[in-house]
Structure formats: structure tokens, C-alpha cells
Design an enzyme around this catalytic site. Structure first.
Site, PDB file in Angstrom:
ATOM      1  N   ASP A  90      20.308  -8.340   9.838  1.00 38.59           N
ATOM      2  CA  ASP A  90      19.441  -9.467  10.197  1.00 38.59           C
ATOM      3  C   ASP A  90      19.256  -9.586  11.712  1.00 38.59           C
ATOM      4  O   ASP A  90      19.329 -10.677  12.278  1.00 38.59           O
ATOM      5  CB  ASP A  90      20.001 -10.784   9.631  1.00 38.59           C
ATOM      6  CG  ASP A  90      18.921 -11.854   9.504  1.00 38.59           C
ATOM      7  OD1 ASP A  90      17.761 -11.563   9.835  1.00 38.59           O
ATOM      8  OD2 ASP A  90      19.247 -12.985   9.097  1.00 38.59           O
ATOM      9  N   HIS A 144      14.768 -11.801  10.009  1.00 40.25           N
ATOM     10  CA  HIS A 144      13.919 -12.653   9.156  1.00 40.25           C
ATOM     11  C   HIS A 144      12.956 -13.499   9.985  1.00 40.25           C
ATOM     12  O   HIS A 144      11.993 -14.044   9.441  1.00 40.25           O
ATOM     13  CB  HIS A 144      14.779 -13.534   8.249  1.00 40.25           C
ATOM     14  CG  HIS A 144      15.515 -14.640   8.939  1.00 40.25           C
ATOM     15  ND1 HIS A 144      16.856 -14.576   9.255  1.00 40.25           N
ATOM     16  CD2 HIS A 144      15.111 -15.849   9.371  1.00 40.25           C
ATOM     17  CE1 HIS A 144      17.228 -15.688   9.839  1.00 40.25           C
ATOM     18  NE2 HIS A 144      16.190 -16.490   9.921  1.00 40.25           N
ATOM     19  N   SER A 157      17.694 -19.858  14.378  1.00 43.38           N
ATOM     20  CA  SER A 157      17.825 -18.432  14.059  1.00 43.38           C
ATOM     21  C   SER A 157      17.487 -17.570  15.264  1.00 43.38           C
ATOM     22  O   SER A 157      16.441 -17.733  15.891  1.00 43.38           O
ATOM     23  CB  SER A 157      16.896 -18.066  12.910  1.00 43.38           C
ATOM     24  OG  SER A 157      17.302 -18.673  11.721  1.00 43.38           O
TER      25      SER A 157
END
Length: 571
Positions: A184, A153, A262
Site C-alpha cells: 500500500d 490506494h 492516508s
């Protein structure tokens, strides 16, 4: 969990003091300046009280020059006990360190990079155009083979990706090699040889145990330099991966994971990477709940890419199953006390196992591992986990031995595993959405990004019940089947009376079933009949004169500045 652009604000009091008196020196304690031991996961924002002194104020915020409180010998002894992971800051007689003598602090942290991405997302509600581009920053880390891992993402719908090493002022252009939406994870590389100089790739560690210490490193919101947070592993189970709408093995930790973290690595107490930070739970009843992609999932992604030259995904068994904990249910299906397993409710028609498995079969074991009545299998000492974990360890195209109970008899089948074909896909692989326009009617195929675009992030509550039912429960009957809808009607004289049609499924055209958007386009474009007749759900029909509808389409496209009546993939 990308990090948004940082807003400008007032400088802190310490920064103002530093500008007022440039000679002021304090104990350097950020993760960029001090040795941060991964064994202790110490808070890098605190100074050592034994080596600190209070500044004496001298009017209007000025302070006297104060040296570092601890003696050079004591500082050297404190910094030397790190297993050779760092160089020592050379002490000088005036009490101020010479920064040119500071070596690299923790080699594993030097492999953590900041990822900058410019995104240009498709507009699923107006599929002939894209949304305004925006920028984000996140974290990543270097692995062997001149590659960088980050979250999928973080680089989704990318138009440009750059990476910056710790302590560097240069951003290097990166190329996206693979994006694994389900897990992911994304893999990048940098062509500039200068980027790889002086960097040692991270080594992966084993799956940690409960209560093992973990340290998350990255570039979260709140600052520009590297950040370190620490915690312990509080749970290991099959988790819901929000970005990919899948369920895979995951770690729950109590270390803070914020926007910008992230893609950053999670280290164990040996300095090995044991996971990738990727999401957190934001809830009024929950605090400090973060999630990490563990090494088994990471290694599956890497080996899949190395084996196939691209990401092929995680296979599934392709069945819906029911627990067999009720004794009467077990007796009715012919299960004895020696049998344990789960009952098959439905089988995906597109799954390879649909040729050998049947509803009401009981899955007793998968690849020699017995399945319990609640659908779990032994995991580690004192732990159990859902048997889908065994399936996710396989690769697309692999075979697995499945033992079943059917009519009180036991059978074994070698089943070829494949990826999941959903009627309403969770993503469309980064491609622009497909559309077709005739007489102002905008036809498109439903996907999760489309539902999110139409009804917001709470689409699973706000979308029409029929669409949600198909999203959650309907199964594709063939690999190319799509859920085609009238997305909207661009108002014109030709479509008077149909203006209120919104997100209504198209069932048939001129009495022929609509299998997917491509089949609808082919039938409409080749139609020589007098009328175009569309059968919609709820017994609705749309009827248009063929010649007038096609002639009106050109004017409608011109009015709305739409470049083409259909997307490129349908031409």
C-alpha cells in the site's frame, strides 16, 4: 482512506466574529501558524492559557480589539526552545504579529504535501466500460531524489494526480512512478522545478519500540490545513494489509487516523519519519486504533524500485504450514526435544521450492534463524514475530537457506524466492479487466475486485461458497491459470433457457479443459465444429450452434452498445 470532497456549511462563531470585526486578533494556534513541537506532540488546537485573554463582548457579537496577552519577551522565550527548528514571530508594539515576518515553523512538516487524485475505476461487472470518475484527497511526503511517497490506494486507478505544498496555493501535476499494492505504498514525482524549491526531504528513523511517542501529520477530513495527532506505539506485529490482501510488518498506534490521513508520515520524537499512516480499525468495541506502515517495509519498497526500476513485490515462501505444539504430533513425525519448527501442509505448485520441499517436511530454520513450534522467531528483546517477517525482508529472486527435518534426517536447501501466484488474484495491477462475449455469454476471469464488484465489500460472506473456497484455498497449477466463469448472459433468442447462469465456472470447451480466458477465446474463435459445447460446474452444459452463435454475437453487441466482443489484451 481518501478524503472526500468537503461539503459547504455554516461558518463557525469565531469566523463570523472575525468578519464582523476585522481588527480582532487572537492567539494563532493552528499547525500552520504556531510552532508544534514533535517532542511534546502538543495539541495544536489549544491556546496557551498564560497568553490568552477573554474577549469582552460589546453587543451583537462585536468585540473590542485585544492584543496578545503574553509579553513579547515571554513569547520569544517560549518559542526559542525548539533546537533551531523555527524562526521567531517578531512582536510589534500594537500586539499583533506581522505575518510577513513568520518564518517556516517545523521543517519536517513543510515536506508533508496534500495529494489530489482523480480516479476512474474499471467496471468489473460490465468490463467493457468504466465507472464514473471521482476525486479524492490524501496526504504524502517528500523524500530524497525528488520523490513523493503516499498510499497506493490514494492513487489507485488514477487518471490525474496533483500535489500541493503546505502554505502554497499552487497544485503541481505529478507522475506516478511505482505502485506497490501489497504494501500500500506509491511513489510520485513532479517535473516542475518550482515545486522542489525550499523543501528538505524527510529522513527515516529506526523501527520504534513499544510506548514510543509518534506524531501523525496529514490532511484529514474536517479541515483544509495540515493536522497533527499524537499517540504511542501500542503494538508491533505482522498485520493484514487490507488494500493488498497481504500480511506484512505493521505498527498499531493510538493516534487518530481519519479519512485523508492516508499517506501522511508518522514522526518519532526526533522528527524522523518512522512510518506511513494507511488504515484504521472501525469497530464498535474499538477506539483510536490506527495502523502505520513501518520503515522496514517502506525501505523495501524504495530499494526494490531503485534496484529493478519498477516495483516487483514482496516474495513468499509458497507453503502452508502447521504448528507443531502437540507432543504426540511431534513424536509421530520424528521430532526430538532438541527440534523445533513447523510442518509443511501444502506447497504452491508454481513456487520454485516445490521442486525441493515436500509435504510433512518440518521447517527448522530460515536463513540461520531458528523457527519455534508456533511459527515465530526472535524479533527484539522480549519480542517474537511470525517467521514470514524474515521472508518479507528478502527481494524477488533472492535465495534463502532453509533447514528442514525429513524422515528424522536434516537437510538444507538454497531456495529461490518468488512472488505469490494466486488462482484468484487480489488485484490486477491497475489494468482493465479481461472479457469475452459470444452469443450473449459474458466470460471473464475471477479476481478479488470482481468479487467485490459483484457482491459488495462483504463478498467474503455473500459470494457463492464454491467461489469463496477457490479464493481461499485453491492453488494455481501453473503461472497462467485463471478461474474462468460465465459472468452473466445478455438475453437474446440464441440463448433461451440459459438466462439464469451467473458466475458459474467454465471447466471445459468441446471436451478440452479451459486453462485461462485466453485459451477459451482461442478455442472458440478457431472452432469449426457444428456445436459450441461448454462444460460448467455442477454438471451443467451449454450447447450452441457455432455459426448461429457467432452471427448473433454481432447483433447482441450492437444492442448493448458494446464496442468489441473481447478486451484488447485478448485480441
Amino acid at each position: 482512506m481518501e478524503k472526500p470532497s468537503r461539503k459547504r456549511g455554516r461558518k463557525s462563531k469565531n469566523a463570523a466574529d472575525a468578519e464582523a470585526n476585522p481588527n480582532l486578533t487572537t492567539t494563532a494556534t493552528s499547525a500552520d501558524d504556531v510552532v508544534a513541537s514533535l517532542n511534546t506532540a502538543a495539541d495544536t488546537t489549544k491556546t496557551d492559557r498564560r497568553g490568552s485573554k477573554r474577549h469582552r463582548k460589546t453587543g451583537k457579537g462585536k468585540s473590542d480589539d485585544v492584543g496578545i496577552g503574553a509579553s513579547p519577551d515571554r513569547r520569544a522565550s517560549r518559542h526559542s526552545d525548539h533546537n533551531g527548528d523555527c524562526d521567531i514571530v517578531t512582536a510589534v508594539s500594537d500586539g499583533a504579529p506581522r505575518w510577513e515576518t513568520v518564518g517556516k515553523v517545523v521543517p519536517s512538516m513543510d515536506a508533508v504535501v496534500k495529494v489530489f487524485c482523480v480516479h476512474t475505476e474499471p467496471n468489473f461487472s460490465l468490463p467493457w466500460q468504466r465507472k464514473r470518475q471521482y476525486s479524492s484527497s490524501s496526504s504524502g511526503f517528500i523524500i530524497g531524489g525528488r520523490r513523493v511517497l503516499t498510499n497506493a490506494h490514494s492513487v489507485e486507478h488514477h487518471t490525474q494526480v496533483k500535489v500541493k505544498k503546505r502554505g502554497s496555493d499552487t497544485k503541481y501535476l505529478a507522475t506516478v512512478l511505482a505502485i506497490g499494492t501489497e504494501c500500500d505504498i506509491a511513489m510520485l514525482t513532479v517535473s516542475d522545478d518550482e515545486f522542489w524549491e525550499g523543501i528538505s526531504p524527510l529522513e527515516f528513523g529506526d523501527l520504534p519500540a513499544l510506548q514510543d511517542a509518534v506524531t501523525v501529520v496529514g490532511y484529514p477530513i474536517g479541515g483544509d490545513t495540515i493536522s497533527v495527532t499524537s499517540g504511542v506505539v501500542s503494538r508491533i506485529e505482522i498485520l493484514s494489509y487490507v488494500h493488498g490482501s497481504t500480511e506484512l510488518l505493521g505498527l498499531q498506534i493510538d493516534a487518530a487516523i481519519n479519512s485523508g490521513n492516508s499517506g501522511g508520515p508518522a514522526f518519532n520524537d526526533k522528527g524522523e519519519c518512522v512510518g506511513i499512516a494507511f488504515q484504521s480499525l472501525k469497530h464498535e468495541d474499538a477506539e483510536n486504533i490506527g495502523y502505520v506502515i513501518p520503515t522496514p517495509v517502506i525501505m523495501h519498497f524504495i530499494r526494490d524500485y531503485e534496484k529493478n526500476g519498477e516495483y516487483t513485490g514482496f516474495p513468499i515462501l509458497g507453503v502452508e504450514w502447521q504448528k507443531m505444539e502437540n507432543p504426540d504430533l511431534r513424536m509421530s513425525i520424528g521430532m526430538g526435544n532438541e527440534h523445533k519448527g513447523v510442518r509443511i501442509k501444502r506447497i504452491e505448485p508454481t513456487a520454485p521450492e516445490s521442486n525441493v520441499l515436500c509435504p510433512s517436511d518440518v521447517i527448522l530454520s530460515f536463513d540461520g534463524v531458528n523457527v519455534a513450534n508456533d511459527g515465530t522467531v526472535p524479533f527484539r528483546h522480549g519480542e517474537r514475530i511470525g517467521f514470514s517477517y524474515l521472508v518479507s525482508q528478502k527481494y524477488t529472486g533472492d535465495k534463502a537457506l532453509v533447514k528442514i527435518l525429513r524422515s528424522s534426517k536434516i537437510y538444507e536447501f538454497n531456495i529461490k524466492l518468488a512472488t505469490h501466484k494466486r488462482l484468484v488474484p487480489a488485484h490486477i495491477g491497475g489494468k482493465p479487466p479481461s472479457y469475452y462475449i459470444v452469443a450473449g455469454f459474458v466470460f471473464t476471469a475471477v479476481s478479488v475486485p470482481y468479487l467485490r464488484s459483484e457482491y459488495g465489500k462483504d463478498y467474503d460472506f455473500d459470494a457463492p461458497v464454491k467461489l469463496l473456497d477457490k479464493h481461499l484455498h485453491a492453488m494455481a497449477q501453473s503461472v497462467d491459470e485463471q478461474l474462468v466463469v460465465v459472468s452473466q448472459v445478455l438475453v437474446a433468442d440464441i440463448n433461451i433457457g440459459y438466462e439464469e447462469l451467473v458466475n458459474t465456472q467454465v471447466l471445459a470447451f468441446n471436451n478440452k479443459p479451459v486453462k485461462n480466458l485466453k485459451s477459451l477465446v482461442d478455442m472458440v474463435e478457431s472452432c469449426n465444429e457444428e456445436f459450441l459445447k461448454f462444460d460448467l460446474e455442477y454438471e451443467q452444459i451449454v450447447v450452441l450452434r457455432t455459426k448461429m452463435a457467432k452471427d448473433a454475437t454481432r447483433d447482441i453487441l450492437l444492442t448493448h452498445c458494446i464496442p468489441s466482443a473481447m478486451s484488447d489484451d485478448l485480441k
